[in-house]
Design an enzyme around this catalytic site. Structure first.
Site, short mmCIF file in Angstrom:
data_model
loop_
_atom_site.label_atom_id
_atom_site.label_comp_id
_atom_site.label_asym_id
_atom_site.label_seq_id
_atom_site.Cartn_x
_atom_site.Cartn_y
_atom_site.Cartn_z
N ASP A 39 0.84 -1.19 0.00
CA ASP A 39 0.00 0.00 0.00
C ASP A 39 0.88 1.24 0.00
O ASP A 39 2.01 1.21 0.49
CB ASP A 39 -0.91 0.02 1.23
CG ASP A 39 -2.00 -1.06 1.16
OD1 ASP A 39 -2.30 -1.51 0.04
OD2 ASP A 39 -2.52 -1.44 2.23
N TYR A 67 6.98 -8.32 8.49
CA TYR A 67 6.78 -6.87 8.60
C TYR A 67 7.21 -6.38 9.98
O TYR A 67 7.12 -7.10 10.97
CB TYR A 67 5.29 -6.52 8.43
CG TYR A 67 4.68 -6.92 7.11
CD1 TYR A 67 4.65 -6.03 6.03
CD2 TYR A 67 4.12 -8.19 6.93
CE1 TYR A 67 4.08 -6.39 4.82
CE2 TYR A 67 3.54 -8.56 5.72
CZ TYR A 67 3.54 -7.65 4.67
OH TYR A 67 2.96 -8.03 3.47
N ASP A 81 -6.21 1.90 9.76
CA ASP A 81 -4.91 2.55 9.90
C ASP A 81 -5.14 4.04 10.15
O ASP A 81 -6.25 4.55 9.97
CB ASP A 81 -4.02 2.31 8.67
CG ASP A 81 -4.66 2.78 7.37
OD1 ASP A 81 -5.18 3.92 7.33
OD2 ASP A 81 -4.63 2.04 6.38
N ARG A 175 -3.02 -4.72 9.29
CA ARG A 175 -3.97 -3.71 9.79
C ARG A 175 -5.02 -4.35 10.68
O ARG A 175 -5.43 -3.78 11.70
CB ARG A 175 -4.68 -3.02 8.62
CG ARG A 175 -3.90 -1.94 7.93
CD ARG A 175 -4.73 -1.32 6.82
NE ARG A 175 -4.85 -2.17 5.65
CZ ARG A 175 -5.81 -2.06 4.73
NH1 ARG A 175 -6.76 -1.16 4.88
NH2 ARG A 175 -5.82 -2.83 3.68
#
Length: 316
Positions: A39, A67, A81, A175
């Site tokens: 993203d 991540y 988010d 998320r």
């Protein structure tokens, strides 16, 4: 320029497509694509496939990704988010570090996860973010995903943020972990920062930023390229003699007794299929014995007991 894979360190506010466009201009190779979209708000590892390396992208779906994430507690948004619209703010009073560590345990192993309504998941042929942008409600069903590693790196009790590393299967939304952690604590939560640090065998070692890439010449770029068979270690590995290699690259099947199997396919993926309907238990990377040259990807026809070409990646 030779075919290969370039690791880009994507900055925030860049799209994955932006990075590919810079790679295409810098390398001069039109056939270029990326593996694993990030993203725009996310940073980090983006593998870009150049030339014939784009042909292996369909075989990469089995990889886990890692991540570094920072969750912000006390705030809930429509996108899960901090870049979304704030839906609710709740008090974090009384929440302790022990509470956070305890609730984090809920997200290890195989878990059920509800994808964000602003995501690319398809429902009835339409992506969820399209429904959300049109103001339409649609039933979102939970999905099973796997978190193989979850490690808290920092808890800031003044800012009420939680920084953690997570290694997860394809289709996992980090998320959603941030949102679900907040719900488990009763205060709400949203993702505040995300950086991908690994994807399958790829790491950020020797990664290059798009800005750096703009200043590099083709020779410098070529030195950074990874071999296109590097991320195919979950497949089997087979070798054949030079004369059989020419025959194979011409589209002919090679009898199994003329093949030397150096590695069998990864057992954990053997019940899965690629986009052509081939079982991963039958798929092999193929090399010429004498030179070690990577020829392409083949599959074993069990009925005829021959190795046939699935993708040829070298000239005959």
């Amino acid at each position: 320029m030779k075919d290969g894979i370039l690791i880009i360190d994507k900055p925030q506010n860049w799209t994955s497509h932006d990075c590919v466009a810079v790679c295409r201009r810098a390398s001069g190779v039109k056939k270029t694509g990326h593996g694993g979209t990030l993203d725009p708000m996310a940073e980090g590892l983006l593998p870009v496939f150049i030339g014939r390396a784009t042909k292996i992208m369909e075989y990469l779906d089995l990889d886990y990704k890692t991540y570094r994430c920072r969750a912000k507690l006390g705030i809930t948004t429509d996108t899960m988010d901090v870049w979304g619209t704030v839906v609710e703010q709740r008090s974090t009073e009384g929440i302790t570090e022990e509470d956070i560590r305890e609730k984090m345990e809920l997200f290890r192993g195989e878990i059920s996860q509800l994808p964000p309504k602003y995501s690319a998941v398809r429902v009835k042929g339409k992506r969820l973010y399209e429904y959300a942008r049109d103001g339409q409600d649609v039933e979102i069903k939970p999905r099973r995903v796997r978190v193989s590693r979850l490690e808290i790196k920092d808890i800031d009790m003044e800012a009420y943020t939680v920084t953690f590393d997570v290694t997860c299967s394809k289709g996992t939304y980090v998320r959603s972990i941030c949102h679900d952690l907040g719900e488990a604590l009763g205060c709400g939560g949203s993702m505040e920062a995300l950086r991908r640090t690994a994807s399958g065998v790829f790491t950020l070692e020797n990664a290059v930023s798009p800005q750096e890439l703009k200043t590099m010449g083709p020779d410098e770029i070529e030195k950074r390229l990874l071999d296109m068979d590097l991320p195919l270690r979950h497949l089997g590995k087979a070798e054949m003699s030079r004369d059989r290699a020419k025959y194979f690259c011409s589209g002919n099947g090679i009898r199994w007794h003329q093949i030397k199997v150096r590695r069998e396919p990864d057992e954990k993926n053997c019940d899965k299929y690629n986009s052509r309907g081939r079982r991963y238990s039958d798929i092999y990377t193929v090399y010429e014995s004498e030179s070690g040259r990577f020829l392409g990807i083949g599959y074993r026809d069990q009925e005829k007991n021959v190795l046939k070409a699935d993708k040829i990646l070298t000239a005959v």
